[in-house]
Structures are given as C-alpha cells and as structure tokens.
Design an enzyme around this catalytic site. Structure first.
Site, PDB file in Angstrom:
ATOM      1  N   PHE A  57      19.478  10.076 -29.529  1.00  0.00           N
ATOM      2  CA  PHE A  57      17.742   9.572 -29.358  1.00  0.00           C
ATOM      3  C   PHE A  57      17.276  10.718 -30.469  1.00  0.00           C
ATOM      4  O   PHE A  57      17.480  11.911 -30.909  1.00  0.00           O
ATOM      5  CB  PHE A  57      17.358  10.089 -27.810  1.00  0.00           C
ATOM      6  CG  PHE A  57      17.892   9.315 -26.834  1.00  0.00           C
ATOM      7  CD1 PHE A  57      16.896   8.244 -26.825  1.00  0.00           C
ATOM      8  CD2 PHE A  57      18.801   9.766 -26.193  1.00  0.00           C
ATOM      9  CE1 PHE A  57      17.503   7.180 -25.531  1.00  0.00           C
ATOM     10  CE2 PHE A  57      19.304   8.873 -25.096  1.00  0.00           C
ATOM     11  CZ  PHE A  57      18.632   7.621 -24.974  1.00  0.00           C
ATOM     12  N   SER A  63      26.224  19.189 -29.165  1.00  0.00           N
ATOM     13  CA  SER A  63      25.308  20.275 -29.800  1.00  0.00           C
ATOM     14  C   SER A  63      25.376  19.474 -31.019  1.00  0.00           C
ATOM     15  O   SER A  63      25.906  19.631 -32.163  1.00  0.00           O
ATOM     16  CB  SER A  63      26.387  21.281 -29.791  1.00  0.00           C
ATOM     17  OG  SER A  63      25.752  22.130 -30.889  1.00  0.00           O
ATOM     18  N   GLU A  64      23.834  18.957 -31.229  1.00  0.00           N
ATOM     19  CA  GLU A  64      23.411  18.177 -32.258  1.00  0.00           C
ATOM     20  C   GLU A  64      23.490  19.320 -33.509  1.00  0.00           C
ATOM     21  O   GLU A  64      23.694  18.941 -34.562  1.00  0.00           O
ATOM     22  CB  GLU A  64      22.010  17.702 -32.080  1.00  0.00           C
ATOM     23  CG  GLU A  64      21.789  16.351 -31.129  1.00  0.00           C
ATOM     24  CD  GLU A  64      22.039  17.059 -29.484  1.00  0.00           C
ATOM     25  OE1 GLU A  64      21.914  18.328 -29.390  1.00  0.00           O
ATOM     26  OE2 GLU A  64      22.334  16.136 -28.747  1.00  0.00           O
ATOM     27  N   HIS A  74      12.806  10.883 -24.791  1.00  0.00           N
ATOM     28  CA  HIS A  74      13.663  10.075 -25.189  1.00  0.00           C
ATOM     29  C   HIS A  74      13.011   8.781 -25.741  1.00  0.00           C
ATOM     30  O   HIS A  74      13.640   7.476 -25.523  1.00  0.00           O
ATOM     31  CB  HIS A  74      14.697   9.596 -24.115  1.00  0.00           C
ATOM     32  CG  HIS A  74      15.385  10.818 -23.562  1.00  0.00           C
ATOM     33  ND1 HIS A  74      14.829  11.420 -22.540  1.00  0.00           N
ATOM     34  CD2 HIS A  74      16.594  11.215 -23.743  1.00  0.00           C
ATOM     35  CE1 HIS A  74      15.859  12.344 -22.230  1.00  0.00           C
ATOM     36  NE2 HIS A  74      16.840  12.324 -22.973  1.00  0.00           N
TER      37      HIS A  74
END
Lengths: 371, 335
Positions: B93, B69-70, B139
């Site tokens: 990324f 969970s960025e 990505h």
C-alpha cells in the site's frame, strides 16, 4: 422469412473484429428503386465508415435502422421487396426478423485467423471461402491483414482467399533476416509452402504489390495472376509517407500521416490511429520498419522496381488499380506495366480498395475469372 | 495478439516479460512469493492481491520475500538500482511509504542530481492506491501528489490494463526511480492487451474521448467516473473531452492546454485531497497558460480534506462520483 420476394438489408460485418456498427444516414428514400451495387445507407464502425450496398434489385420498402443508432452485426436495417408485396407482409417480416448471433457466424466460417509456423517465422493469416482458385492478399508497408476488411469476404464468395500479416506486421513475428523485398517475398513463398499453396492469384497493395511482382519475376510458376493496387515497384517516385509513418510517435503526428492514405480524410478514425499506434509500440516493430524503409525506400526513392523485370515476356495477366488522389505513390505509375488492364478511380486515394471496395472487389473477381 | 485480460494479469505479464528480457530485473516485497515458510507453500499467493502469482516458479531466486520492514527493503532496492540492477519493489500500500521517505525522497530521487549525472537509479516502486476497497484510512489514500512534488521521481498511475502493461514496461526500462501507482479497484478491469511486450512513453496523455464543449482532466480510477459523466452529458448535448494523464510526472501539458484552449471549460478530477492535488496543479497551469481561452472558472472535483472513512456509506460519498463530475461541467458551462 423464406419469402424470396422480401430481402433484408442487414448490418454488414466489415472485418474480423466488427461486432456492431452505427447507422449514420440513409442515402435513399422509402420507395426508391434499387439495383445491385447501389449504396443504400451509410454505416460507421469504430474503425471506418462505409456504405451498405445492395446485392439484389427491388424497391426500398422499409427503412428500419435509425440514424445515429448502433446495431449489432446482422441486425435488420431495412427491407427490399418487389412493389407487389403488400405492406402487411413487410410489417410481418420486420416484426418476425431474428438477428442471428455473431457466434453462429464464427462456427460457420471457421476461426477469424490462424497462425502458420513458416521458415520465415510465425505468420498470422485469415482464410475465407473454398473456391477452386486461390487468392493471396498482401498488404503494404505498416499495414496488416485487417486492411482487407471490405474485400476478404466478398472475394471469398468466388475463391479460396488467404490474407497474411507480413513479418514485422500485424500479429506476425517481429523479426526478419536481411529485411528487404527479397526477404518479404521469401516469407510469402514460405507461407504458401506451409499452408500448401502451389500457385495463387496475388493481390498486392503498395509494398505488397512489389512483393507480388518480385515473386512473378523470380518464380513465375507460383503466380496465376497479378492484381496491383497503388503498387510499389513500378517507378522510383514515392511520397513522404513511409518516413513519416516510421517517425510518428504520438497520436497527433500519426493521424496526419494516416490521412495521406485516403481521399476522404474523415475515414481516419480515432480507433484506426489508436490501433496503428499500439502496433508501432510493440517491441521490435520500429527497428524492423526502419530497416525495411531503408532497404526499400531510402532517400524517398523506391530502390527496387520489380515491375521492370516483368515487362519482358512471360508475365502473368495483370490488373492495375489506382486511386487518382494517391498521395503515397503517384497514380501515373498505373501506366507503367505494359499489357496490364488499368483502372484508375478519380475520387480515391492510396487505400482505393477500402474507399471503392465493391468496385475493386468486382474488378478482382472478373480478373481472376478471366485469367 | 491482443486478448482481453485484467489489469492484474497485465502487470504480471509486464513483470514476466521484462524478467525474461533482462536478467538484471528482479522483484522484492512482502509476501510476493507466498510467505516463505508459511505452511511450506511456495508461490501460493503472489502478493496480497495475487499480482506476482506464478513468477516465482518461473524465475527462481528472482522474487524476494522481504521482512515486514519497508524502510529496509525499499532502501535495499534503491541501493541495488544504484549498483546496476533493475529492482521492482512492491510497497503493497502506498500509504506505507511514510517509513521510507528518506530512501525515496532523499536518496533515490537525488542520486542523479547530486552525483552530477554520473549515477542512475532504475528502481520501480509499485504500490496500491485509492479508496473504495473498504480498507480504511491507512490503506486507501491517493498519495500521488506527494511524489509528484519531488523532482527526480517519475509518477505513473494507469487507468486500464493496456496502459498498465506498457507503462510498467517503460518504468522498468527507465533509468530513473518510478513510483508506479495501481488502483486497487482496477485490478479486475479488462481491456484488449497485446501478448507481445510494448512500452508506452512517459509524458503522453491519452485522450479517451473527444469533445468540443468541455475538458475533463483526470487519471486512474477517476477516468472511468469521468467517462460515465461524459456519457450522461452527451445525452444532454454536451460533448466532453476526457484526458487520461497516465503519467503525472512528467505530465503532458501540451495535450491539456491544447484541449482547454479548444473547449474553454475545464474540470479537473482527482481522487486525492483537494489541497496541493493534481487537480490544483493542472488548474493553476491552465490558468497561467491559457486564461483568455477560458469561458468559465475551472472546476475541481476531488475527495474532501478528510481521511478515507471506514464506513462503506461514507467511503462511497468520499470518492468523487460521476454525478459530481457532470454537475461541475454544467457549473462551468453556466458561465
């Protein structure tokens, strides 16, 4: 290949990291007579440019190296031979020449450099030769053992030569208690103790000369002779070099500072500037250089002049070498050590031992042999 | 002492040496330890490309494997930085930053300004950028321009191992949020790197090749393509100066303008899309500052305005080539 009358001119190895060099131009024509010490052609590395000099006499029979071409170290660049040797033999020599690999070189000569754990911290050093006399090369403020790239191998032919990185310099420890001439001199003494040197011929450049004189004054038994090259410690005057070297933050600033070191400004290559900038950015270097500068050269004045302490009596034999165009320490200081042999080169600067390498090497060899 | 190491090792060494120097430095990210609980293997991976390998064993408790969970962990890193820690958060990324825009743009970048200079946010967000890795459109993007646009962020994109180590150390010591962009195709590139720690100041471009006929301004992997182009052109008698910007914000205008004034021909190379790119930014500034010195129109060589293709053939075509750069130099010089 074993023909004694045919002598190859090969790409020299100037310094520990040189792997190849570029031929920039020939100084002599085919058929020119050659004597030892004659400059034959010019070579440029990523660090510096210089002339390849003859070790033998004869006639330049063949120019093999092409201008603006890069050759590995030890590649055949030319052929010197007696006029009596027929052309076919020269052809055969050139076509059968095999360039020895650089790896063989290291196997013969031992490691490029080593580290000594001394009471003054870990110090990097290089060792060359195995002669009976011992020589220690001591670089100047902001320098390192690679400064001696044109000297260490030549001197190694006549003596056992050590060159060290002083504390805070090169790849030695970046810490020193009470930075100053005393601590630096103790570091050299500790280095000698660690590698087992009782006494040595000290060759000091700039600040390294002041260290050599300080040791000769305080511990004369350790010093067989002195060679002082554009040395600090002989008078109060000094230029802006130290302060601007410490202050320089970018490549552009640094380039103009480093140009003060040479009579021929074109010797300051991009690689030289990059290497110095990389060194200056290592953690600990800048504060230590600031402390050293404050202790040794505060207010653009040499704070300690060990030369004055040597004048009285039992000083070791001394050779003083200077470049007349020295912009860092005035060449007039060359005359300040009574009894010393003095040689001043007109067209050289503070790095006279690089700009006039073969002359300086010959002077040092003769000085060591005579003292 | 200097020895040849890869950019991957150089980044690992920078993290290692800063963690040893400063106990407030810690690292957080996805799978940076090895996937806690994954078959009981600890420190197996060191991140998806092995950059943090070995650090967990050396600094137990200071590498935090986060949930996927960025939004949560980039926010946590920003908060920790505001409270006196020096977190290095690995976003994996850079393409994933979409879900943590607010944490980066509205929080980290604004604290110093909105708290009247009383708050500092020394967070580093490391992330992979760039195409050529066969990792498809989500990505592979070069999103550097998005971050450069935001005041309060510093943006770094090294082209080699030496710069990566010195710039990451500077990023960690810096008191502002830094977006540290690592090109995934450069991790294996080796250069001489000192074993000691050192910092490279921000806002100092590196002139990687001197030349008098044309200037190529670029950064990241494109530095290598530009050097290839310069080598080809040199054989034809055209000497290019190649400028590696190294840090995109702040940016070293002096070096760029000085070179443009000397050569009069400029090619801006950027792996990002052309619109609002670093290349466009540099072109505009040169035009404004030294229009009269220009001898030909400034050329931009960028990726096209399309997503990064997954087809290897198309992806290779997408990335600016050395050939395209050389052609652009000639195009400017034809004027």
């Amino acid at each position: 290949m074993s023909d004694q009358r045919i002598v190859p001119i090969v790409m020299p190895k100037w310094g520990l990291s040189m792997k190849e060099g570029k031929v920039t131009g020939w100084l002599l024509e085919n058929g020119s007579p050659i004597n030892p010490g004659d400059a034959i052609l010019e070579v440029e590395t990523d660090k510096i440019a210089g002339a390849v000099e003859a070790h033998e006499s004869g006639v330049l029979r063949r120019r093999v190296g092409e201008p603006d071409t890069i050759y590995p170290v030890k590649s055949l660049l030319g052929v010197i031979a007696d006029p009596s040797v027929p052309e076919e033999e020269i052809d055969a020599f050139v076509s059968s020449f095999v360039t020895p690999s650089a790896d063989d070189d290291e196997a013969e000569q031992g490691p490029k450099f080593e580290f000594a754990e001394t009471a003054s911290g870990k110090l990097r050093y290089a060792k060359r030769g195995s002669g009976g006399e011992t020589v220690i090369l001591i670089h100047g403020f902001g320098g390192d053992l690679d400064n001696w790239l044109f000297n260490i191998d030549a001197l190694g032919e006549a003596a056992t030569v050590y060159a060290l990185d002083l504390p805070g310099h090169g790849q030695s420890a970046k810490a020193l208690d009470k930075p100053g001439l005393g601590a630096l001199t103790v570091a050299v003494t500790n280095f000698m103790k660690t590698v087992g040197i009782d006494s040595a011929h000290l060759v000091g450049h700039s600040m390294g000369g002041a260290i050599a004189m300080h040791m000769a004054a305080s511990d004369p038994d350790k010093v067989d002779s002195l060679t002082l090259i554009c040395s600090a410690g002989l008078g109060p005057e000094i230029g802006t070099y130290v302060d601007s070297y410490v202050a320089a933050q970018g490549r552009k600033d640094l380039k103009s500072v480093l140009e003060q070191l040479f009579a021929d400004k074109s010797l300051v290559s991009r690689q030289l500037v990059d290497d110095v900038l990389k060194y200056k950015r290592l953690d600990g270097v800048e504060p230590l250089l600031k402390d050293l500068a404050a202790s040794l050269f505060a207010g653009q004045t040499q704070q300690d002049q060990p030369g004055a302490r040597l004048a009285s009596g039992n000083a070791p034999p001394a050779l003083v070498i200077w470049g007349k165009q020295d912009e860092v320490i005035p060449s007039a200081h060359a005359q300040k050590l009574p009894g010393a042999k003095v040689v001043v080169f007109d067209d050289a600067g503070h790095m006279v031992f690089m700009e006039k390498a073969s002359d300086v090497n010959a002077l040092i060899k003769a000085h060591i042999a005579g003292s | 002492m200097a020895r040849k190491i890869s950019m991957r090792q150089a980044i690992n060494e920078a993290l290692d040496q800063e963690m040893a120097r400063d106990p407030s430095v810690f690292v957080m990210g996805e799978d940076i330890v090895g996937g806690a609980g994954g078959m009981g293997e600890i420190d197996a991976w060191g991140g998806v490309l092995g950059v943090t390998k070995g650090l967990n064993a050396k600094y137990p408790g200071r590498l935090l494997d986060t949930p996927l969970s960025e939004s949560a962990y980039i926010g946590a890193a920003v908060g920790a930085a505001a409270c006196g820690m020096r977190p290095v958060a690995e976003l994996m990324f850079l393409d994933f930053m979409g879900v943590c825009f607010d944490q980066i743009f509205n929080q980290a970048a604004k604290f110093r300004y909105m708290f009247g200079g009383k708050a500092e946010t020394p967070v580093v967000i490391r992330a992979m950028v760039g195409a050529g890795f066969r990792a498809a459109a989500q990505h592979s993007q070069m999103l550097t321009p998005l971050f450069v646009h935001i005041p309060g962020l510093k943006v770094v994109c090294p082209s080699n191992a030496y710069d990566a180590k010195g710039l990451l150390i500077q990023s960690i010591r810096d008191n502002d949020p830094v977006i540290f962009c690592e090109h995934k195709n450069l991790y294996g590139e080796e250069t001489d790197v000192p074993a000691e720690s050192y910092a490279i100041p921000f806002g100092e471009a590196n002139v990687v090749r001197d030349g008098k006929h044309a200037t190529i301004v670029t950064y990241g992997m494109m530095v290598h393509r530009a050097m290839e182009a310069a080598a080809t052109l040199a054989k034809q008698g055209v000497e290019c100066e190649v400028i590696d910007l190294r840090t995109l914000s702040p940016i070293d205008w002096d070096t760029v303008i000085d070179s443009a004034e000397r050569t009069g021909h400029v090619v801006c190379v950027d792996e990002a899309h052309p619109r609002c790119s670093i290349a466009a930014d540099v072109s505009a500034m040169i035009t404004q500052e030294c229009f009269k010195a220009l001898k030909g129109p400034i050329q931009m060589v960028t990726a096209p305005h399309t997503p990064v293709p997954f087809s290897p053939v198309l992806e290779d075509l997408y990335i600016p080539s050395a050939d395209a750069i050389a052609k652009a130099v000639k195009k400017s010089m034809a004027h």
